[in-house]
Write an enzyme that holds these catalytic residues in place. Structure first.
Site, PDB file in Angstrom:
ATOM      1  N   ASN A 140       0.848  -1.081   0.132  1.00  0.00           N
ATOM      2  CA  ASN A 140      -0.068   0.109  -0.045  1.00  0.00           C
ATOM      3  C   ASN A 140       0.817   1.208   0.056  1.00  0.00           C
ATOM      4  O   ASN A 140       0.637   2.070  -0.668  1.00  0.00           O
ATOM      5  CB  ASN A 140      -0.967   0.104   1.223  1.00  0.00           C
ATOM      6  CG  ASN A 140      -2.129  -1.064   1.154  1.00  0.00           C
ATOM      7  OD1 ASN A 140      -2.055  -1.846   0.074  1.00  0.00           O
ATOM      8  ND2 ASN A 140      -2.673  -1.454   2.198  1.00  0.00           N
ATOM      9  N   THR A 185     -13.858  37.961 -32.015  1.00  0.00           N
ATOM     10  CA  THR A 185     -14.549  37.704 -31.099  1.00  0.00           C
ATOM     11  C   THR A 185     -15.914  36.983 -31.581  1.00  0.00           C
ATOM     12  O   THR A 185     -16.470  37.330 -32.688  1.00  0.00           O
ATOM     13  CB  THR A 185     -15.107  38.602 -29.934  1.00  0.00           C
ATOM     14  OG1 THR A 185     -15.969  39.741 -30.750  1.00  0.00           O
ATOM     15  CG2 THR A 185     -13.950  39.612 -29.365  1.00  0.00           C
ATOM     16  N   HIS A 186     -16.490  36.004 -31.188  1.00  0.00           N
ATOM     17  CA  HIS A 186     -17.587  35.168 -31.685  1.00  0.00           C
ATOM     18  C   HIS A 186     -17.332  34.723 -32.999  1.00  0.00           C
ATOM     19  O   HIS A 186     -18.194  34.340 -33.654  1.00  0.00           O
ATOM     20  CB  HIS A 186     -18.769  35.986 -31.804  1.00  0.00           C
ATOM     21  CG  HIS A 186     -19.071  36.843 -30.319  1.00  0.00           C
ATOM     22  ND1 HIS A 186     -20.040  36.216 -29.426  1.00  0.00           N
ATOM     23  CD2 HIS A 186     -18.818  37.955 -29.872  1.00  0.00           C
ATOM     24  CE1 HIS A 186     -20.104  37.426 -28.428  1.00  0.00           C
ATOM     25  NE2 HIS A 186     -19.275  38.182 -28.992  1.00  0.00           N
ATOM     26  N   SER A 307      -5.384  12.857 -49.106  1.00  0.00           N
ATOM     27  CA  SER A 307      -6.609  12.051 -49.339  1.00  0.00           C
ATOM     28  C   SER A 307      -6.422  10.845 -50.018  1.00  0.00           C
ATOM     29  O   SER A 307      -5.824  11.020 -51.274  1.00  0.00           O
ATOM     30  CB  SER A 307      -8.078  12.579 -49.381  1.00  0.00           C
ATOM     31  OG  SER A 307      -8.944  11.801 -50.025  1.00  0.00           O
ATOM     32  N   LYS A 313      -6.564  17.242 -51.680  1.00  0.00           N
ATOM     33  CA  LYS A 313      -6.576  17.430 -50.096  1.00  0.00           C
ATOM     34  C   LYS A 313      -5.274  17.553 -49.316  1.00  0.00           C
ATOM     35  O   LYS A 313      -4.415  17.017 -49.840  1.00  0.00           O
ATOM     36  CB  LYS A 313      -7.549  16.348 -49.477  1.00  0.00           C
ATOM     37  CG  LYS A 313      -8.873  16.079 -49.674  1.00  0.00           C
ATOM     38  CD  LYS A 313      -9.811  17.198 -49.301  1.00  0.00           C
ATOM     39  CE  LYS A 313     -10.255  17.252 -47.723  1.00  0.00           C
ATOM     40  NZ  LYS A 313     -11.017  16.281 -47.306  1.00  0.00           N
ATOM     41  N   GLU A 320      -6.101  18.128 -35.985  1.00  0.00           N
ATOM     42  CA  GLU A 320      -7.130  17.561 -35.327  1.00  0.00           C
ATOM     43  C   GLU A 320      -7.034  16.411 -34.079  1.00  0.00           C
ATOM     44  O   GLU A 320      -7.823  16.363 -33.408  1.00  0.00           O
ATOM     45  CB  GLU A 320      -7.924  16.852 -36.622  1.00  0.00           C
ATOM     46  CG  GLU A 320      -8.234  17.604 -37.618  1.00  0.00           C
ATOM     47  CD  GLU A 320      -8.726  16.869 -38.919  1.00  0.00           C
ATOM     48  OE1 GLU A 320      -7.894  16.510 -39.813  1.00  0.00           O
ATOM     49  OE2 GLU A 320      -9.914  16.549 -38.943  1.00  0.00           O
ATOM     50  N   TYR A 347      -6.952   2.265   1.889  1.00  0.00           N
ATOM     51  CA  TYR A 347      -6.691   1.799   0.723  1.00  0.00           C
ATOM     52  C   TYR A 347      -7.712   0.763   0.391  1.00  0.00           C
ATOM     53  O   TYR A 347      -8.458   0.248   1.070  1.00  0.00           O
ATOM     54  CB  TYR A 347      -5.281   0.844   0.896  1.00  0.00           C
ATOM     55  CG  TYR A 347      -5.053   0.212  -0.752  1.00  0.00           C
ATOM     56  CD1 TYR A 347      -4.458   0.921  -1.724  1.00  0.00           C
ATOM     57  CD2 TYR A 347      -5.416  -1.043  -0.983  1.00  0.00           C
ATOM     58  CE1 TYR A 347      -4.107   0.399  -3.081  1.00  0.00           C
ATOM     59  CE2 TYR A 347      -5.200  -1.633  -2.190  1.00  0.00           C
ATOM     60  CZ  TYR A 347      -4.699  -0.833  -3.390  1.00  0.00           C
ATOM     61  OH  TYR A 347      -4.700  -1.267  -4.520  1.00  0.00           O
ATOM     62  N   GLN A 352      -6.175   0.856  -7.697  1.00  0.00           N
ATOM     63  CA  GLN A 352      -5.460   0.361  -8.823  1.00  0.00           C
ATOM     64  C   GLN A 352      -5.977   0.952 -10.284  1.00  0.00           C
ATOM     65  O   GLN A 352      -5.012   1.091 -11.016  1.00  0.00           O
ATOM     66  CB  GLN A 352      -5.767  -1.262  -8.987  1.00  0.00           C
ATOM     67  CG  GLN A 352      -4.969  -1.960  -9.684  1.00  0.00           C
ATOM     68  CD  GLN A 352      -4.852  -3.281  -9.574  1.00  0.00           C
ATOM     69  OE1 GLN A 352      -3.926  -3.717  -8.675  1.00  0.00           O
ATOM     70  NE2 GLN A 352      -5.593  -4.096 -10.360  1.00  0.00           N
ATOM     71  N   LYS A 355      -4.231   4.134 -12.413  1.00  0.00           N
ATOM     72  CA  LYS A 355      -2.985   4.083 -13.396  1.00  0.00           C
ATOM     73  C   LYS A 355      -2.938   4.105 -14.717  1.00  0.00           C
ATOM     74  O   LYS A 355      -2.419   4.952 -15.430  1.00  0.00           O
ATOM     75  CB  LYS A 355      -2.238   2.722 -12.948  1.00  0.00           C
ATOM     76  CG  LYS A 355      -1.624   2.856 -11.750  1.00  0.00           C
ATOM     77  CD  LYS A 355      -0.935   1.537 -11.269  1.00  0.00           C
ATOM     78  CE  LYS A 355      -0.895   1.536  -9.740  1.00  0.00           C
ATOM     79  NZ  LYS A 355      -2.061   1.510  -9.068  1.00  0.00           N
TER      80      LYS A 355
HETATM   81  N1  ARG Z   1      -1.408  -3.308  -7.690  1.00  0.00           N
HETATM   82  C1  ARG Z   1      -2.010  -2.493  -6.312  1.00  0.00           C
HETATM   83  C2  ARG Z   1      -2.385  -1.072  -7.018  1.00  0.00           C
HETATM   84  O1  ARG Z   1      -2.079  -0.563  -7.819  1.00  0.00           O
HETATM   85  C3  ARG Z   1      -1.198  -2.533  -5.427  1.00  0.00           C
HETATM   86  C4  ARG Z   1      -1.383  -2.245  -3.826  1.00  0.00           C
HETATM   87  C5  ARG Z   1      -2.154  -3.815  -3.699  1.00  0.00           C
HETATM   88  N2  ARG Z   1      -2.390  -3.503  -2.344  1.00  0.00           N
HETATM   89  C6  ARG Z   1      -3.179  -4.434  -1.583  1.00  0.00           C
HETATM   90  N3  ARG Z   1      -3.318  -4.597  -0.367  1.00  0.00           N
HETATM   91  N4  ARG Z   1      -3.739  -5.419  -2.337  1.00  0.00           N
HETATM   92  O2  ARG Z   1      -3.084  -0.435  -5.885  1.00  0.00           O
END
Ligand code: ARG
Length: 495
Positions: A140, A185-186, A307, A313, A320, A347, A352, A355
């Site tokens: 954690n 503007t606009h 294109s 084109k 874009e 936690y 998780q 990420k």
């Molecule tokens: N893979 C977990 C995460 O990204 C790591 C921490 C996991 N901790 C636990 N007590 N299961 O959060």
């Protein structure tokens, strides 16, 4: 994606990551070697698929190893592990870094995440000592540390990229300090401005984006390592030592907060989303300006595509895509806010899910910044077309009204009214304001004299706007010179 295949060793996540050149996941039916003491059996395939994060958190391997090296050095320093164990751990982690770098590391989905993959491999390689590394630490605080280190590294990379993008804008602004163009503007013609002034508006926005990222970095620069699972530890660890070794200002003060919080990641994503929003506006302007109906600027073959069916084109795809990347970056912000909302301390595995959005947003912004800097350096303005457009749409009407106030002492409201009448007269006759004769001008205000023609040109209009921060070419040249100075070498902000 649907449900994962029931038994196959390679999950959808594994298949995706094996495309990076890493070997596929090792299938493992036994219980987890890192926490499986009370478990007789391994997880179901679905459990493994939903639980594992190694398919994406392997991106943090450098941060994970850095954190473990600092932790091991501290454990040895305070006498929790021996110097020999620490030396073995260090050598083991360094060789694991080499394996990962070479794409030879046997990532295992059964080992869930980067933390347990590295730790299990360490024990495989160095034996007993490897099993001592996790003393006084939990996944954690380990993951909280890794994400912080990752975000901090991302901030440093993006900071340099924003600076480069600002340099590109300033270079072109200096070159076009006096290139008149319509100010809108606009999206309606408003007053003449200069291309340099317009580009420097984005420089200002990007400078604040840099400031926001730097502010976030200052606030997040505390080490959660040693908060352990949630309540700290009874081992005599030295959190100040690991914090210093990892470049933090100090350790976080509350162990519960340390493992429960992701506001630094949210703040980072907010800063990224705002920056992406700025880039999307410039990108949208490039899309508009490169349209033949505007014809303000041209992008070369390097930043456009043809294109397959329409030979004429020249599509501004890069612009874009910069415009569109904003969607996923803002999405990552909303995604993480939603994950964290209402989450009880401390936690939860929910976290998780921080990420993938985080990694994707940082990579998307990085690409958008590189593409923007490239397009800004590449764009070729059609100076004649910009000049022509700058004069269209009675863009100097405000200058006429201001002249009536200055020269004839008309109250501004009356001047506005007279000018409106004159614009209507010019429009009826298909002329610019400067095309009206003195007689025609005097039909609305008899005291008008021929001095008025001096303010009706776009050049006179822009040159007159010398108020601080105004569009006058002299101001713009001076602002560009200041920015050039400030962005030299150090890449420092002016503030
Ligand atoms: N893979 C977990 C995460 O990204 C790591 C921490 C996991 N901790 C636990 N007590 N299961 O959060």
């Amino acid at each position: 994606m649907g449900l994962p295949p029931p038994a196959g060793p390679v999950s959808a996540r594994g298949a995706r990551s094996s495309a990076t050149g890493n070997p596929p996941f090792v299938s493992d039916k036994s219980s987890n070697s890192q926490w499986g003491g009370r478990y007789a059996e391994g997880p179901s395939a679905v459990m493994q698929a939903i639980n594992a994060s190694i398919g994406f958190d392997r991106k943090m391997w450098r941060q994970d190893i850095r954190g473990s090296l600092a932790h091991a050095a501290m454990l040895a320093h305070v006498g929790i592990i021996s110097g020999d164990d620490e030396a073995a751990i260090r050598a083991g982690l360094e060789s694991i870094a080499g394996e990962i770098e070479r794409g030879e590391f046997p990532f295992s989905e059964a080992l869930e995440d980067i933390h347990m993959n590295v730790e299990a491999r360490l024990t495989e390689r160095i034996g007993e000592a490897g099993k001592r590394l996790h003393t006084g630490r939990s996944r954690n605080d380990q993951v909280a540390l890794d994400v912080r280190l990752w975000v901090r590294d991302a901030i440093d990379g993006l900071d340099a990229q924003i600076a480069d993008c600002m340099r590109a804008l300033v270079e072109r602004a200096a070159e076009h300090a006096g290139t008149v163009m319509p100010g809108f503007t606009h999206l309606q013609p408003a007053q003449p401005t200069t291309l340099g002034h317009h580009l420097l508006a984005y420089t200002e926005m990007l400078s604040r984006d840099r400031g926001r990222l730097r502010d976030a970095r200052v606030r997040m620069n505390e080490s959660p390592l040693g908060a352990a699972a949630l309540c700290g530890t009874g081992f005599p660890i030295d959190r100040h030592m690991t914090a210093a070794a990892l470049g933090f200002d100090g350790p976080t003060r509350n162990s519960l907060d340390s493992v429960a919080s992701r506001d630094y990641a949210i703040e980072f994503l907010a800063a990224c989303a705002i920056c992406a929003t700025h880039l999307s506006r410039l990108a949208e302007e490039l899309v508009i300006w490169t349209s033949p109906y505007f014809g303000f600027v041209r992008l070369s073959d390097a930043y456009t595509t043809g294109s397959s069916i329409m030979p004429q084109k020249r599509n501004p795809d890069a612009a874009e895509l910069v415009r569109a990347k904003t969607g996923r970056i803002a999405g990552a912000l909303v995604g993480l806010l939603t994950v964290m909302k209402g989450l009880p301390l401390t936690y939860g595995k929910d976290m998780q899910e921080d990420k993938e959005g985080l990694f994707d947003a940082a990579a998307s912004l990085s690409l958008a910044l590189a593409a923007t800097a490239g397009m800004v350096r590449d764009l070729q303005p059609d100076v004649a077309r910009l000049r022509e457009a700058a004069g269209a749409g009675f863009s100097t009407a405000t200058d006429l009204a201001d002249w009536l106030v200055r020269e004839l002492k008309l109250p501004f409201r009356d001047a506005h009214h007279v000018t409106g009448k004159l614009v209507a007269a010019a429009e009826r006759r298909g002329l610019d304001l400067s095309g009206l004769s003195l007689e025609e001008l005097r039909a609305e205000e008899p005291r008008i004299h021929d001095g008025v023609y001096g303010v009706l040109s776009v050049e006179a209009s822009v040159a007159s706007r010398t108020s601080f921060g105004g569009t006058a070419p002299a101001n713009v040249a001076e602002a560009a010179a200041l920015w050039t100075e400030q962005l030299r070498d150090t890449g420092e902000n002016p503030a």
